[in-house]
Design a protein around this motif. Sequence first.
Motif, short mmCIF file in Angstrom:
data_model
loop_
_atom_site.label_atom_id
_atom_site.label_comp_id
_atom_site.label_asym_id
_atom_site.label_seq_id
_atom_site.Cartn_x
_atom_site.Cartn_y
_atom_site.Cartn_z
N TRP A 103 59.90 38.62 39.68
CA TRP A 103 58.85 39.25 40.45
C TRP A 103 57.60 38.67 41.22
O TRP A 103 57.39 39.00 42.29
CB TRP A 103 58.39 40.55 39.56
CG TRP A 103 57.18 40.31 38.57
CD1 TRP A 103 57.32 39.70 37.26
CD2 TRP A 103 55.84 40.31 38.80
NE1 TRP A 103 55.97 39.61 36.66
CE2 TRP A 103 55.10 39.71 37.62
CE3 TRP A 103 54.99 40.22 39.96
CZ2 TRP A 103 53.75 39.64 37.54
CZ3 TRP A 103 53.84 40.18 39.85
CH2 TRP A 103 53.25 39.96 38.72
N PRO A 104 57.10 37.57 40.51
CA PRO A 104 55.94 36.96 41.15
C PRO A 104 56.29 36.22 42.34
O PRO A 104 55.64 36.42 43.38
CB PRO A 104 55.45 35.95 40.26
CG PRO A 104 56.02 36.17 38.69
CD PRO A 104 57.35 36.95 38.93
N GLY A 154 57.01 38.63 45.08
CA GLY A 154 55.71 39.34 45.81
C GLY A 154 55.35 38.36 46.67
O GLY A 154 54.86 38.71 47.78
N GLY A 155 55.42 37.00 46.20
CA GLY A 155 55.04 35.96 47.44
C GLY A 155 55.82 36.15 48.48
O GLY A 155 55.33 35.96 49.68
N THR A 209 57.38 38.72 49.83
CA THR A 209 57.10 39.95 50.48
C THR A 209 55.97 39.61 51.34
O THR A 209 55.90 40.10 52.48
CB THR A 209 56.83 41.11 49.49
OG1 THR A 209 58.15 40.98 48.71
CG2 THR A 209 56.55 42.28 50.30
N ALA A 210 54.68 39.05 50.57
CA ALA A 210 53.45 38.95 51.34
C ALA A 210 53.75 37.79 52.58
O ALA A 210 53.07 38.02 53.69
CB ALA A 210 52.59 38.40 50.42
N THR A 264 55.74 32.11 49.25
CA THR A 264 56.62 32.43 47.67
C THR A 264 56.05 31.59 46.97
O THR A 264 55.88 32.10 45.70
CB THR A 264 58.09 32.18 48.33
OG1 THR A 264 58.36 33.20 49.32
CG2 THR A 264 58.79 32.63 47.02
N GLY A 296 53.50 33.13 44.37
CA GLY A 296 54.39 33.38 43.09
C GLY A 296 53.68 32.63 41.96
O GLY A 296 53.52 33.00 40.82
N LEU A 331 50.48 34.47 40.80
CA LEU A 331 50.71 35.67 40.06
C LEU A 331 51.23 35.23 38.77
O LEU A 331 50.97 35.90 37.53
CB LEU A 331 51.65 36.56 40.94
CG LEU A 331 51.22 37.10 41.87
CD1 LEU A 331 52.52 37.74 42.74
CD2 LEU A 331 50.36 38.25 41.84
#
Length: 126
Positions: A40-41, A44-45, A47-48, A77, A81, A84
Amino acid sequence: MRKYAPALIVDVVLVVVFAALGRSSHDEALDIVGLAGTAWPFLGGLTAGWFLTAWLYRDKFDARAAVPTGVLLWLSTLVIGMVLRAVTGQGTAGAFIVVATVFLGLFLVGWRLIARVVTRRNAHSR
């Protein structure tokens, strides 16, 4: 957005593969909860990075371009990542950062370079 979906799916799959390889190399279970916790981290990266790259290059965005898309996705990422992971108490050891840098670079930039070569080769053979 539909034309970008294949590249996004490849990126997501490769980040999950990266997480699975990491868990496997440390003899951790490959169950869905563990894999999600590791991935997930970085997702998330990723996605950003997708939003940032699409916004920065909105007039000439190419989801399959190694530069700038692949490079920006790789860096976002990796950096986001790691941030996070750090703020949630997950490991960010130096060796892990090196491994993540190399693998994510190979995965997120590499497939785009390979796709470009294959596309050009196919165009020349026609």
